[in-house]
Motif scaffolding. Structure first.
Motif, PDB file in Angstrom:
ATOM      1  N   ALA A  51       0.818  -1.219   0.000  1.00  9.14           N
ATOM      2  CA  ALA A  51       0.000   0.000   0.000  1.00  9.14           C
ATOM      3  C   ALA A  51       0.852   1.270   0.000  1.00  9.14           C
ATOM      4  N   ASP A  52       2.064   1.191   0.548  1.00  7.67           N
ATOM      5  CA  ASP A  52       2.983   2.335   0.575  1.00  7.67           C
ATOM      6  C   ASP A  52       3.869   2.384  -0.660  1.00  7.67           C
ATOM      7  N   GLU A  53       3.556   1.545  -1.646  1.00 11.21           N
ATOM      8  CA  GLU A  53       4.289   1.441  -2.908  1.00 11.21           C
ATOM      9  C   GLU A  53       5.732   0.981  -2.723  1.00 11.21           C
ATOM     10  N   GLN A  54       5.978   0.203  -1.686  1.00 14.85           N
ATOM     11  CA  GLN A  54       7.276  -0.430  -1.475  1.00 14.85           C
ATOM     12  C   GLN A  54       7.271  -1.759  -2.227  1.00 14.85           C
ATOM     13  N   VAL A  55       8.360  -2.042  -2.919  1.00 14.78           N
ATOM     14  CA  VAL A  55       8.487  -3.288  -3.671  1.00 14.78           C
ATOM     15  C   VAL A  55       9.019  -4.368  -2.740  1.00 14.78           C
ATOM     16  N   HIS A  56       8.421  -5.558  -2.804  1.00 17.74           N
ATOM     17  CA  HIS A  56       8.847  -6.700  -1.999  1.00 17.74           C
ATOM     18  C   HIS A  56       9.102  -7.894  -2.906  1.00 17.74           C
ATOM     19  N   PHE A  57      10.126  -8.660  -2.567  1.00 16.73           N
ATOM     20  CA  PHE A  57      10.504  -9.834  -3.335  1.00 16.73           C
ATOM     21  C   PHE A  57      10.289 -11.066  -2.475  1.00 16.73           C
ATOM     22  N   HIS A  58       9.715 -12.111  -3.080  1.00 17.30           N
ATOM     23  CA  HIS A  58       9.321 -13.291  -2.323  1.00 17.30           C
ATOM     24  C   HIS A  58       9.861 -14.566  -2.964  1.00 17.30           C
ATOM     25  N   CYS A  59      10.316 -15.478  -2.125  1.00 21.32           N
ATOM     26  CA  CYS A  59      10.730 -16.798  -2.587  1.00 21.32           C
ATOM     27  C   CYS A  59       9.546 -17.425  -3.327  1.00 21.32           C
ATOM     28  N   PRO A  60       9.808 -18.102  -4.435  1.00 20.97           N
ATOM     29  CA  PRO A  60       8.707 -18.706  -5.185  1.00 20.97           C
ATOM     30  C   PRO A  60       8.100 -19.945  -4.518  1.00 20.97           C
ATOM     31  N   THR A  61       8.750 -20.480  -3.492  1.00 19.71           N
ATOM     32  CA  THR A  61       8.228 -21.663  -2.814  1.00 19.71           C
ATOM     33  C   THR A  61       7.079 -21.289  -1.894  1.00 19.71           C
ATOM     34  N   LEU A  62       5.980 -21.990  -2.015  1.00 18.22           N
ATOM     35  CA  LEU A  62       4.789 -21.732  -1.210  1.00 18.22           C
ATOM     36  C   LEU A  62       5.126 -21.775   0.282  1.00 18.22           C
ATOM     37  N   LYS A  63       4.705 -20.761   1.003  1.00 10.90           N
ATOM     38  CA  LYS A  63       4.880 -20.624   2.458  1.00 10.90           C
ATOM     39  C   LYS A  63       6.321 -20.399   2.910  1.00 10.90           C
ATOM     40  N   CYS A  64       7.226 -20.116   1.978  1.00 11.67           N
ATOM     41  CA  CYS A  64       8.605 -19.795   2.355  1.00 11.67           C
ATOM     42  C   CYS A  64       8.736 -18.274   2.388  1.00 11.67           C
ATOM     43  N   ASP A  65       9.324 -17.747   3.466  1.00  4.20           N
ATOM     44  CA  ASP A  65       9.504 -16.305   3.576  1.00  4.20           C
ATOM     45  C   ASP A  65      10.934 -15.872   3.266  1.00  4.20           C
ATOM     46  N   GLY A  66      11.624 -16.676   2.470  1.00  2.00           N
ATOM     47  CA  GLY A  66      12.999 -16.359   2.088  1.00  2.00           C
ATOM     48  C   GLY A  66      13.109 -15.028   1.356  1.00  2.00           C
ATOM     49  N   GLN A  67      14.217 -14.337   1.618  1.00  2.00           N
ATOM     50  CA  GLN A  67      14.500 -13.032   1.024  1.00  2.00           C
ATOM     51  C   GLN A  67      15.910 -13.057   0.435  1.00  2.00           C
ATOM     52  N   TRP A  68      16.372 -11.900  -0.037  1.00  5.89           N
ATOM     53  CA  TRP A  68      17.685 -11.806  -0.684  1.00  5.89           C
ATOM     54  C   TRP A  68      18.787 -12.493   0.126  1.00  5.89           C
ATOM     55  N   GLU A  69      18.797 -12.260   1.439  1.00  2.00           N
ATOM     56  CA  GLU A  69      19.883 -12.805   2.265  1.00  2.00           C
ATOM     57  C   GLU A  69      19.858 -14.336   2.328  1.00  2.00           C
ATOM     58  N   ASP A  70      18.731 -14.940   2.000  1.00  5.26           N
ATOM     59  CA  ASP A  70      18.605 -16.398   2.022  1.00  5.26           C
ATOM     60  C   ASP A  70      18.912 -17.038   0.670  1.00  5.26           C
ATOM     61  N   TRP A  71      18.965 -16.231  -0.384  1.00 10.41           N
ATOM     62  CA  TRP A  71      19.135 -16.759  -1.738  1.00 10.41           C
ATOM     63  C   TRP A  71      20.604 -16.752  -2.117  1.00 10.41           C
ATOM     64  N   GLN A  72      21.156 -17.915  -2.280  1.00 18.99           N
ATOM     65  CA  GLN A  72      22.577 -18.081  -2.543  1.00 18.99           C
ATOM     66  C   GLN A  72      22.820 -18.501  -3.983  1.00 18.99           C
ATOM     67  N   TYR A  73      24.037 -18.248  -4.438  1.00 26.78           N
ATOM     68  CA  TYR A  73      24.434 -18.819  -5.713  1.00 26.78           C
ATOM     69  C   TYR A  73      24.446 -20.326  -5.526  1.00 26.78           C
ATOM     70  N   PRO A  74      23.877 -21.087  -6.451  1.00 27.28           N
ATOM     71  CA  PRO A  74      23.861 -22.545  -6.261  1.00 27.28           C
ATOM     72  C   PRO A  74      25.246 -23.141  -6.426  1.00 27.28           C
ATOM     73  N   ASN A  75      25.489 -24.201  -5.725  1.00 27.22           N
ATOM     74  CA  ASN A  75      26.753 -24.911  -5.803  1.00 27.22           C
ATOM     75  C   ASN A  75      26.560 -26.071  -6.783  1.00 27.22           C
ATOM     76  N   LEU A  76      26.608 -25.754  -8.060  1.00 21.92           N
ATOM     77  CA  LEU A  76      26.383 -26.765  -9.097  1.00 21.92           C
ATOM     78  C   LEU A  76      27.704 -27.345  -9.548  1.00 21.92           C
ATOM     79  N   HIS A  77      27.783 -28.629  -9.584  1.00 27.25           N
ATOM     80  CA  HIS A  77      28.991 -29.309 -10.055  1.00 27.25           C
ATOM     81  C   HIS A  77      28.693 -29.903 -11.420  1.00 27.25           C
ATOM     82  N   LEU A  78      29.251 -29.306 -12.443  1.00 24.63           N
ATOM     83  CA  LEU A  78      28.996 -29.779 -13.807  1.00 24.63           C
ATOM     84  C   LEU A  78      30.126 -30.633 -14.309  1.00 24.63           C
TER      85      LEU A  78
END
Length: 78
Positions: A51-78
């Motif tokens: 309502a205050d026109e603040q932008v919020h970003f949400h983890c795409p997983t249902l019921k997860c409240d993860g934010q930027w600090e929780d989102w890490q570069y994945p450790n992919l081994h190719l």
């Protein structure tokens, strides 16, 4: 909360301006949520505007409240 209209370019610019911890080169980049332990791309991140026109970003997983600090570069081994 309202969902923002999104184009890929706008979404990328929002990520680049809002993520204090990592750089975003494309919305197709993968991230790993340490809270829910799921892998996703920037395409999946939900963006809302409150309502205050603040932008919020949400983890795409249902019921997860993860934010930027929780989102890490994945450790992919190719």
């Amino acid at each position: 909360m309202n969902v923002l209209p999104e184009t890929l370019g706008r979404k990328l610019k929002l990520f680049q301006a809002a993520d204090p911890l990592k750089h975003w080169w494309s919305v197709g980049e993968m991230r790993f949520c340490a809270k829910c332990e799921h892998l996703f791309t920037g395409h999946d991140i939900r963006i809302t505007l409150d309502a205050d026109e603040q932008v919020h970003f949400h983890c795409p997983t249902l019921k997860c409240d993860g934010q930027w600090e929780d989102w890490q570069y994945p450790n992919l081994h190719l």
